[in-house]
Design a protein around this motif. Structure first.
Motif, PDB file in Angstrom:
ATOM      1  N   LEU A  20       0.843  -1.196   0.000  1.00 55.21           N
ATOM      2  CA  LEU A  20       0.000   0.000   0.000  1.00 55.21           C
ATOM      3  C   LEU A  20       0.882   1.250   0.000  1.00 55.21           C
ATOM      4  O   LEU A  20       1.854   1.339   0.757  1.00 55.21           O
ATOM      5  CB  LEU A  20      -0.898   0.016   1.235  1.00 55.21           C
ATOM      6  N   PRO A  21       0.550   2.251  -0.820  1.00 59.14           N
ATOM      7  CA  PRO A  21       1.342   3.484  -0.856  1.00 59.14           C
ATOM      8  C   PRO A  21       0.992   4.433   0.301  1.00 59.14           C
ATOM      9  O   PRO A  21       0.586   5.573   0.106  1.00 59.14           O
ATOM     10  CB  PRO A  21       0.977   4.085  -2.215  1.00 59.14           C
ATOM     11  N   VAL A  22       1.126   3.921   1.511  1.00 62.86           N
ATOM     12  CA  VAL A  22       0.875   4.681   2.730  1.00 62.86           C
ATOM     13  C   VAL A  22       1.963   4.318   3.728  1.00 62.86           C
ATOM     14  O   VAL A  22       2.264   3.133   3.916  1.00 62.86           O
ATOM     15  CB  VAL A  22      -0.506   4.349   3.349  1.00 62.86           C
ATOM     16  N   LYS A  23       2.558   5.318   4.356  1.00 66.98           N
ATOM     17  CA  LYS A  23       3.489   5.042   5.441  1.00 66.98           C
ATOM     18  C   LYS A  23       2.681   4.671   6.679  1.00 66.98           C
ATOM     19  O   LYS A  23       1.799   5.408   7.111  1.00 66.98           O
ATOM     20  CB  LYS A  23       4.349   6.274   5.744  1.00 66.98           C
ATOM     21  N   VAL A  24       2.962   3.501   7.228  1.00 67.73           N
ATOM     22  CA  VAL A  24       2.229   3.029   8.399  1.00 67.73           C
ATOM     23  C   VAL A  24       3.235   2.702   9.494  1.00 67.73           C
ATOM     24  O   VAL A  24       4.131   1.871   9.295  1.00 67.73           O
ATOM     25  CB  VAL A  24       1.380   1.781   8.092  1.00 67.73           C
ATOM     26  N   THR A  25       3.093   3.351  10.626  1.00 70.33           N
ATOM     27  CA  THR A  25       3.977   3.114  11.762  1.00 70.33           C
ATOM     28  C   THR A  25       3.152   2.574  12.916  1.00 70.33           C
ATOM     29  O   THR A  25       2.206   3.215  13.364  1.00 70.33           O
ATOM     30  CB  THR A  25       4.690   4.405  12.198  1.00 70.33           C
ATOM     31  N   GLY A  26       3.500   1.380  13.356  1.00 74.36           N
ATOM     32  CA  GLY A  26       2.797   0.766  14.463  1.00 74.36           C
ATOM     33  C   GLY A  26       3.595   0.862  15.745  1.00 74.36           C
ATOM     34  O   GLY A  26       4.823   0.712  15.739  1.00 74.36           O
ATOM     35  N   TRP A  27       2.901   1.115  16.838  1.00 74.46           N
ATOM     36  CA  TRP A  27       3.520   1.211  18.162  1.00 74.46           C
ATOM     37  C   TRP A  27       2.852   0.202  19.078  1.00 74.46           C
ATOM     38  O   TRP A  27       1.645   0.270  19.317  1.00 74.46           O
ATOM     39  CB  TRP A  27       3.357   2.625  18.729  1.00 74.46           C
ATOM     40  N   LEU A  28       3.620  -0.772  19.555  1.00 76.13           N
ATOM     41  CA  LEU A  28       3.102  -1.817  20.425  1.00 76.13           C
ATOM     42  C   LEU A  28       3.534  -1.510  21.851  1.00 76.13           C
ATOM     43  O   LEU A  28       4.730  -1.545  22.174  1.00 76.13           O
ATOM     44  CB  LEU A  28       3.634  -3.187  20.008  1.00 76.13           C
ATOM     45  N   CYS A  29       2.571  -1.190  22.700  1.00 74.71           N
ATOM     46  CA  CYS A  29       2.837  -0.781  24.082  1.00 74.71           C
ATOM     47  C   CYS A  29       2.646  -2.006  24.972  1.00 74.71           C
ATOM     48  O   CYS A  29       1.517  -2.363  25.324  1.00 74.71           O
ATOM     49  CB  CYS A  29       1.887   0.348  24.481  1.00 74.71           C
ATOM     50  N   LEU A  30       3.743  -2.641  25.365  1.00 75.46           N
ATOM     51  CA  LEU A  30       3.717  -3.988  25.916  1.00 75.46           C
ATOM     52  C   LEU A  30       4.099  -4.019  27.392  1.00 75.46           C
ATOM     53  O   LEU A  30       5.169  -3.542  27.779  1.00 75.46           O
ATOM     54  CB  LEU A  30       4.694  -4.880  25.134  1.00 75.46           C
ATOM     55  N   ALA A  31       3.239  -4.604  28.193  1.00 76.31           N
ATOM     56  CA  ALA A  31       3.520  -4.773  29.625  1.00 76.31           C
ATOM     57  C   ALA A  31       2.654  -5.904  30.149  1.00 76.31           C
ATOM     58  O   ALA A  31       1.610  -6.240  29.572  1.00 76.31           O
ATOM     59  CB  ALA A  31       3.252  -3.487  30.397  1.00 76.31           C
ATOM     60  N   GLU A  32       3.094  -6.492  31.268  1.00 72.25           N
ATOM     61  CA  GLU A  32       2.288  -7.470  31.981  1.00 72.25           C
ATOM     62  C   GLU A  32       1.898  -6.833  33.310  1.00 72.25           C
ATOM     63  O   GLU A  32       2.767  -6.386  34.060  1.00 72.25           O
ATOM     64  CB  GLU A  32       3.096  -8.755  32.197  1.00 72.25           C
ATOM     65  N   ASN A  33       0.600  -6.773  33.595  1.00 70.86           N
ATOM     66  CA  ASN A  33       0.107  -6.066  34.779  1.00 70.86           C
ATOM     67  C   ASN A  33      -0.088  -7.053  35.921  1.00 70.86           C
ATOM     68  O   ASN A  33      -1.093  -7.766  35.985  1.00 70.86           O
ATOM     69  CB  ASN A  33      -1.215  -5.361  34.448  1.00 70.86           C
ATOM     70  N   MET A  34       0.902  -7.109  36.825  1.00 71.20           N
ATOM     71  CA  MET A  34       0.908  -8.098  37.899  1.00 71.20           C
ATOM     72  C   MET A  34       0.980  -7.419  39.265  1.00 71.20           C
ATOM     73  O   MET A  34       1.543  -6.328  39.407  1.00 71.20           O
ATOM     74  CB  MET A  34       2.120  -9.028  37.746  1.00 71.20           C
ATOM     75  N   PRO A  35       0.443  -8.063  40.308  1.00 63.53           N
ATOM     76  CA  PRO A  35       0.592  -7.551  41.671  1.00 63.53           C
ATOM     77  C   PRO A  35       1.854  -8.137  42.306  1.00 63.53           C
ATOM     78  O   PRO A  35       2.096  -9.344  42.238  1.00 63.53           O
ATOM     79  CB  PRO A  35      -0.659  -8.077  42.379  1.00 63.53           C
ATOM     80  N   SER A  36       2.669  -7.313  42.897  1.00 65.71           N
ATOM     81  CA  SER A  36       3.885  -7.798  43.561  1.00 65.71           C
ATOM     82  C   SER A  36       4.416  -6.690  44.448  1.00 65.71           C
ATOM     83  O   SER A  36       3.846  -5.592  44.521  1.00 65.71           O
ATOM     84  CB  SER A  36       4.952  -8.196  42.531  1.00 65.71           C
ATOM     85  N   ALA A  37       5.525  -6.945  45.076  1.00 65.19           N
ATOM     86  CA  ALA A  37       6.143  -5.932  45.943  1.00 65.19           C
ATOM     87  C   ALA A  37       6.645  -4.739  45.153  1.00 65.19           C
ATOM     88  O   ALA A  37       6.875  -3.664  45.720  1.00 65.19           O
ATOM     89  CB  ALA A  37       7.288  -6.559  46.735  1.00 65.19           C
ATOM     90  N   THR A  38       6.801  -4.905  43.840  1.00 68.75           N
ATOM     91  CA  THR A  38       7.300  -3.791  43.015  1.00 68.75           C
ATOM     92  C   THR A  38       6.208  -3.149  42.176  1.00 68.75           C
ATOM     93  O   THR A  38       6.485  -2.260  41.378  1.00 68.75           O
ATOM     94  CB  THR A  38       8.427  -4.284  42.091  1.00 68.75           C
ATOM     95  N   ALA A  39       4.960  -3.615  42.315  1.00 67.32           N
ATOM     96  CA  ALA A  39       3.869  -3.081  41.493  1.00 67.32           C
ATOM     97  C   ALA A  39       3.511  -1.665  41.907  1.00 67.32           C
ATOM     98  O   ALA A  39       3.660  -1.278  43.071  1.00 67.32           O
ATOM     99  CB  ALA A  39       2.638  -3.985  41.621  1.00 67.32           C
ATOM    100  N   GLN A  40       3.010  -0.886  40.940  1.00 70.23           N
ATOM    101  CA  GLN A  40       2.540   0.453  41.280  1.00 70.23           C
ATOM    102  C   GLN A  40       1.276   0.361  42.139  1.00 70.23           C
ATOM    103  O   GLN A  40       0.547  -0.638  42.094  1.00 70.23           O
ATOM    104  CB  GLN A  40       2.290   1.282  40.025  1.00 70.23           C
TER     105      GLN A  40
END
Length: 479
Positions: A288-308
């Motif tokens: 396709l004659p279109v510039k396409v930029t994908g952004w994958l925002c990746l994280a695992e949301n877990m409870p732990s002593a270091t969790a927000q």
């Protein structure tokens, strides 16, 4: 490997495991089906009381044809949408692990033929990577022969079906094996096969550059977050589109823990990122004659002593601060980082795709996604969805909801008025797009089918938004 082929032969003479024919009150005629054979099949089918209702099937033995069985499927009004659904439903009535299937549904043009081929491939999809059945594990799919299709129609169908099924594969993979680093590795692997560029932010770079949303959500897991940028940039690009995908590879809710039942399908919380990855690959495969930029925002949301924790304040990429009132409203935090970074490159339009809110399902059900944003972009997304028969409904972003996001200690907080939760989540994201034309796609419930298969939609991951976004890109390309 599954293959897709056009055939100009008489469909009654092709050796196959199944032959698929249409029904609209009678077994439908087809230029490649001798009328005397059609009439014989129609007489036999009548004994089973077939229905023209789209997707209903009856199965006959292959009398007077070289196929082992004949699947007669209701085609509704014969529209592209109904043909796609019919082909998908019929594909599951072709027996266990068919080696060859012939499809002879009535198609008027390339668009209808492409819809039939898409439906057949998507409906036949199975995910069996973790089955111990040797026969199932070795099955690579059928050879599909589509009567009346051109090579161009089948090429487009093949690209779309591969994008949808590839998206499904990523989402269906258990979170034990599908985590931020493995998604990044998958993207890098695709870069070896297709003309796309891939760049990965590891946790050190995320920290150095100030991606507080992705880091905040991912800090509770031992499997650290990533940001992935994947780009298709042809020399003849007529437009530039940025796509931002939510990639929570598993969502426990963090410290604001979900109930156990609420976690069962949370491997699907990466559906937006999976879709974005395969939309970019589809654009590259289709050139396709279109510039396409994908952004994958990746994280695992877990409870732990270091969790927000609830009441933590994080700084999103670009500087805005957010008070985290509920750690289960995490998708908007990673998406905020991705949106700001994507817009930094000055795309013509930015769209984000996310399984963002349970409120989406409350408002629109399990098969209709919501789309919010600038009027023009929102309308373009709905038009693209309508043209491929994917259900998206335009939703507002009421200004009064912004007040509910006010924080006493930060620029805003991550949850607002619980009434209209889908909309307040969109209002939150709007804070991070500035003047860039933008739309937000909430695919929370349509992304994962917890019920029985229907049409070309199988149980589990569905690939929601992929076909709509591909059509959106085609439109940007003037196609």
């Amino acid at each position: 490997m599954t293959s897709l082929n056009a055939t100009s032969d008489s469909v009654s003479t092709i050796d196959a495991d199944a032959l698929i024919l249409g029904y609209d009150g009678d077994v439908t005629a087809h230029p490649q089906l001798p009328d005397e054979v059609r009439a014989t099949i129609a007489t036999a089918a009548a004994m089973l009381e077939p229905s023209a209702k789209v997707g209903t099937t009856v199965v006959l033995p292959g009398t007077d044809v070289n196929a082992k069985r004949v699947v007669v499927v209701g085609i509704g009004d014969g529209s592209e949408g109904d043909l796609r659904i019919a082909a998908g439903a019929a594909s599951r009535a072709c027996g266990k692990r068919p080696a060859s299937v012939v499809v002879a549904l009535p198609v008027a043009d390339d668009a209808a033929a492409s819809a039939v081929a898409e439906g057949a491939l998507m409906g036949a999809y199975t995910f069996h990577d973790y089955k111990s059945d040797d026969a199932l594990a070795s099955y690579e799919g059928a050879d599909w022969h589509i009567a009346g299709a051109s090579d161009a129609a089948l090429k487009r169908a093949s690209i779309l079906a591969a994008a949808v099924t590839g998206t499904r594969d990523l989402i269906n993979t258990p979170p034990l094996d599908m985590f931020p680093a493995s998604v990044a590795e998958a993207a890098q692997g695709y870069a070896q096969q297709f003309p796309v560029d891939v760049e990965v932010w590891d946790v050190e770079r995320l920290a150095q550059e100030g991606f507080g949303g992705i880091l905040g959500v991912g800090m509770g897991s031992s499997r650290l977050p990533r940001l992935v940028r994947i780009e298709w940039n042809p020399a003849d690009a007529k437009s530039s589109v940025a796509l931002v995908g939510k990639g929570i590879t598993f969502d426990t809710g963090g410290i604001s823990l979900k109930p156990p039942k609420g976690m069962e399908t949370m491997k699907s919380d990466m559906s937006g990122a999976a879709a974005v990855l395969h939309i970019v690959l589809a654009a590259a495969r289709a050139e396709l004659p279109v510039k396409v930029t994908g952004w994958l925002c990746l994280a695992e949301n877990m409870p732990s002593a270091t969790a927000q924790r609830p009441s933590d304040v994080i700084r999103i990429y670009g500087g805005k601060t957010v008070e985290v009132m509920n750690t289960d409203a995490e998708g908007r935090l990673v998406m905020a980082d991705g949106l700001v970074r994507a817009i930094e490159e000055n795309p013509d339009v930015v769209l984000d795709i996310a399984t963002l809110t349970g409120a989406q399902g409350v408002a629109l059900g399990s098969r209709t996604s919501g789309v919010m944003g600038d009027d023009e972009v929102r309308a373009a997304v709905v038009a693209a969805a309508d043209s491929v028969d994917e259900a998206f409904w335009p939703m507002p972003l009421p200004e009064y909801l912004r007040e509910s996001l006010d924080s006493k200690v930060a620029d805003l907080r991550n949850i607002g008025d619980p009434m209209g939760g889908m909309l307040s989540a969109g209002v939150f994201l709007k804070e991070f797009v500035g003047d860039t034309p933008w739309a937000h796609l909430d695919i929370a419930r349509p992304a994962f089918n917890e019920g029985s298969p229907w049409g070309f939609t199988t149980s589990g991951a569905t690939g929601a938004s992929v076909r709509t976004m591909f059509r959106f890109l085609e439109t940007r390309a003037g196609l």
